[in-house]
Design a protein around this motif. Structure first.
Motif, mmCIF file in Angstrom:
data_model
loop_
_atom_site.group_PDB
_atom_site.id
_atom_site.type_symbol
_atom_site.label_atom_id
_atom_site.label_comp_id
_atom_site.label_asym_id
_atom_site.label_seq_id
_atom_site.Cartn_x
_atom_site.Cartn_y
_atom_site.Cartn_z
ATOM 1 N N ASP A 162 52.273 26.937 48.382
ATOM 2 C CA ASP A 162 52.651 28.220 47.806
ATOM 3 C C ASP A 162 52.571 28.144 46.283
ATOM 4 O O ASP A 162 53.273 27.370 45.656
ATOM 5 C CB ASP A 162 54.070 28.581 48.243
ATOM 6 C CG ASP A 162 54.453 29.982 47.846
ATOM 7 O OD1 ASP A 162 53.601 30.706 47.316
ATOM 8 O OD2 ASP A 162 55.612 30.357 48.076
ATOM 9 N N GLN A 163 51.679 28.927 45.691
ATOM 10 C CA GLN A 163 51.488 28.883 44.247
ATOM 11 C C GLN A 163 52.574 29.631 43.479
ATOM 12 O O GLN A 163 52.563 29.619 42.263
ATOM 13 C CB GLN A 163 50.114 29.453 43.897
ATOM 14 C CG GLN A 163 48.970 28.636 44.444
ATOM 15 C CD GLN A 163 48.928 27.223 43.900
ATOM 16 O OE1 GLN A 163 49.152 26.991 42.735
ATOM 17 N NE2 GLN A 163 48.647 26.267 44.762
ATOM 18 N N VAL A 164 53.501 30.280 44.153
ATOM 19 C CA VAL A 164 54.547 31.007 43.440
ATOM 20 C C VAL A 164 55.879 30.272 43.497
ATOM 21 O O VAL A 164 56.908 30.811 43.141
ATOM 22 C CB VAL A 164 54.714 32.449 43.990
ATOM 23 C CG1 VAL A 164 53.473 33.259 43.730
ATOM 24 C CG2 VAL A 164 55.069 32.442 45.456
ATOM 25 N N LEU A 165 55.845 29.020 43.916
ATOM 26 C CA LEU A 165 57.062 28.221 43.948
ATOM 27 C C LEU A 165 57.590 28.079 42.522
ATOM 28 O O LEU A 165 56.829 27.810 41.597
ATOM 29 C CB LEU A 165 56.753 26.841 44.536
ATOM 30 C CG LEU A 165 57.927 25.891 44.647
ATOM 31 C CD1 LEU A 165 58.968 26.443 45.609
ATOM 32 C CD2 LEU A 165 57.451 24.542 45.125
ATOM 33 N N ARG A 166 58.881 28.253 42.349
ATOM 34 C CA ARG A 166 59.470 28.198 41.007
ATOM 35 C C ARG A 166 60.180 26.870 40.805
ATOM 36 O O ARG A 166 61.271 26.652 41.320
ATOM 37 C CB ARG A 166 60.444 29.354 40.830
ATOM 38 C CG ARG A 166 60.956 29.443 39.432
ATOM 39 C CD ARG A 166 61.635 30.769 39.184
ATOM 40 N NE ARG A 166 62.131 30.779 37.829
ATOM 41 C CZ ARG A 166 63.413 30.816 37.513
ATOM 42 N NH1 ARG A 166 64.318 30.879 38.444
ATOM 43 N NH2 ARG A 166 63.780 30.801 36.262
ATOM 44 N N LEU A 167 59.519 25.970 40.075
ATOM 45 C CA LEU A 167 60.124 24.690 39.712
ATOM 46 C C LEU A 167 60.558 24.766 38.253
ATOM 47 O O LEU A 167 59.796 25.210 37.392
ATOM 48 C CB LEU A 167 59.128 23.541 39.891
ATOM 49 C CG LEU A 167 58.615 23.292 41.301
ATOM 50 C CD1 LEU A 167 57.629 22.140 41.308
ATOM 51 C CD2 LEU A 167 59.756 23.010 42.246
ATOM 52 N N VAL A 168 61.794 24.324 37.975
ATOM 53 C CA VAL A 168 62.343 24.421 36.628
ATOM 54 C C VAL A 168 62.718 23.026 36.141
ATOM 55 O O VAL A 168 63.369 22.260 36.850
ATOM 56 C CB VAL A 168 63.578 25.347 36.603
ATOM 57 C CG1 VAL A 168 64.187 25.395 35.213
ATOM 58 C CG2 VAL A 168 63.182 26.743 37.063
ATOM 59 N N LEU A 169 62.301 22.704 34.905
ATOM 60 C CA LEU A 169 62.549 21.410 34.284
ATOM 61 C C LEU A 169 63.594 21.550 33.197
ATOM 62 O O LEU A 169 63.553 22.491 32.398
ATOM 63 C CB LEU A 169 61.244 20.894 33.677
ATOM 64 C CG LEU A 169 61.281 19.613 32.871
ATOM 65 C CD1 LEU A 169 59.989 18.855 33.095
ATOM 66 C CD2 LEU A 169 61.472 19.864 31.397
ATOM 67 N N ASN A 170 64.549 20.634 33.177
ATOM 68 C CA ASN A 170 65.520 20.501 32.095
ATOM 69 C C ASN A 170 65.552 19.030 31.722
ATOM 70 O O ASN A 170 65.391 18.159 32.586
ATOM 71 C CB ASN A 170 66.922 20.948 32.530
ATOM 72 C CG ASN A 170 67.001 22.453 32.665
ATOM 73 O OD1 ASN A 170 66.988 23.178 31.687
ATOM 74 N ND2 ASN A 170 67.048 22.925 33.902
ATOM 75 N N GLY A 171 65.748 18.746 30.431
ATOM 76 C CA GLY A 171 65.759 17.354 30.022
ATOM 77 C C GLY A 171 66.730 17.084 28.900
ATOM 78 O O GLY A 171 67.051 17.959 28.102
ATOM 79 N N TRP A 207 63.709 10.067 27.944
ATOM 80 C CA TRP A 207 64.265 11.329 28.419
ATOM 81 C C TRP A 207 64.790 11.175 29.837
ATOM 82 O O TRP A 207 64.218 10.436 30.643
ATOM 83 C CB TRP A 207 63.186 12.413 28.439
ATOM 84 C CG TRP A 207 62.758 12.877 27.085
ATOM 85 C CD1 TRP A 207 61.827 12.297 26.290
ATOM 86 C CD2 TRP A 207 63.254 14.003 26.383
ATOM 87 N NE1 TRP A 207 61.702 13.005 25.123
ATOM 88 C CE2 TRP A 207 62.569 14.066 25.162
ATOM 89 C CE3 TRP A 207 64.202 14.977 26.675
ATOM 90 C CZ2 TRP A 207 62.809 15.054 24.220
ATOM 91 C CZ3 TRP A 207 64.431 15.963 25.739
ATOM 92 C CH2 TRP A 207 63.743 15.992 24.531
ATOM 93 N N THR A 208 65.865 11.904 30.140
ATOM 94 C CA THR A 208 66.321 12.079 31.517
ATOM 95 C C THR A 208 65.887 13.474 31.922
ATOM 96 O O THR A 208 66.306 14.464 31.320
ATOM 97 C CB THR A 208 67.854 11.949 31.631
ATOM 98 O OG1 THR A 208 68.224 10.651 31.174
ATOM 99 C CG2 THR A 208 68.311 12.155 33.061
ATOM 100 N N ILE A 209 65.023 13.533 32.937
ATOM 101 C CA ILE A 209 64.436 14.798 33.365
ATOM 102 C C ILE A 209 65.021 15.194 34.716
ATOM 103 O O ILE A 209 65.095 14.370 35.635
ATOM 104 C CB ILE A 209 62.903 14.679 33.480
ATOM 105 C CG1 ILE A 209 62.292 14.274 32.144
ATOM 106 C CG2 ILE A 209 62.287 15.956 34.010
ATOM 107 C CD1 ILE A 209 62.475 15.292 31.038
ATOM 108 N N VAL A 210 65.400 16.469 34.840
ATOM 109 C CA VAL A 210 65.876 17.035 36.101
ATOM 110 C C VAL A 210 64.984 18.220 36.444
ATOM 111 O O VAL A 210 64.808 19.129 35.625
ATOM 112 C CB VAL A 210 67.350 17.497 36.006
ATOM 113 C CG1 VAL A 210 67.805 18.112 37.315
ATOM 114 C CG2 VAL A 210 68.252 16.335 35.614
ATOM 115 N N VAL A 211 64.409 18.190 37.654
ATOM 116 C CA VAL A 211 63.580 19.300 38.126
ATOM 117 C C VAL A 211 64.260 19.880 39.358
ATOM 118 O O VAL A 211 64.656 19.142 40.267
ATOM 119 C CB VAL A 211 62.149 18.838 38.468
ATOM 120 C CG1 VAL A 211 61.337 19.984 39.044
ATOM 121 C CG2 VAL A 211 61.473 18.273 37.232
#
Length: 179
Positions: free
Chosen positions: A61-70, A104-108
């Motif tokens: 699915d190309q509309v999946l919403r993944l969000v990154l915070n770091g 960096w500590t990355i959270v997706v």
């Protein structure tokens, strides 16, 4: 008995085309929680591989919403950054160059109905560039190769002269044999 066998065979053959009209059962539909594999891209970006937890298939699915915070060294923060689908294949997402060099500590995360969360450590580095090509190192032998063209031209010229001499000799011999 042959008549009974023939009737059953014809009945079976008549049913086969009707099976094509039978409604297809849905393929194992994808959905539910995701597994997110997060890593650095070798420079200042982040890549994510998203698969369904249930069957391990990549998210198509190309509309999946993944969000990154770091969170980086010295209290630096980034996000929320929405990740974009990558051209690398289904289920791959990239951030582009969003991190400053350092650790960096990355959270997706991904929202419901396809919830998922992953956290990882990324060591962002300045992107490396290839050195410019050096004309002197392009040649394998390290020198001028024009002499090879002269040798090839001389060989072709010598071959042509030998061929012409042989043809002339053959004609002279033929004329001498048949006056």
């Amino acid at each position: 008995m042959p008549a009974r066998f023939l009737r059953r065979l014809l009945a079976a053959l008549a049913v086969v085309p009707l099976l094509a009209l039978w409604p297809a059962a849905p393929a194992s539909a994808h959905g539910g929680p995701l597994v997110l594999d997060v890593a650095g891209d070798g420079a200042t970006g982040v890549t994510v591989r998203a698969t369904y937890k249930q069957d391990g298939h990549p998210v198509a699915d190309q509309v999946l919403r993944l969000v990154l915070n770091g969170t980086g060294e010295g209290g630096r923060t980034i996000g929320p950054v929405q990740l974009e689908p990558s051209n690398e294949g289904q289920g791959f997402y990239t951030s582009g160059p969003v991190l400053a060099p350092g650790k960096w500590t990355i959270v997706v995360t991904s929202p419901e109905p396809n919830a998922g969360k992953a956290e990882t450590q990324v060591d962002a580095r300045v992107a490396q560039t290839a050195p410019p090509p050096d004309a002197s190192t392009d040649r394998r032998d390290g020198g001028d190769t024009r002499w090879r063209w002269w040798v090839a031209a001389a060989a072709i010229l010598l071959g042509t002269l030998i061929a012409l001499a042989l043809v002339a000799r053959h004609r002279a011999k033929s004329l001498a044999d048949h006056p």
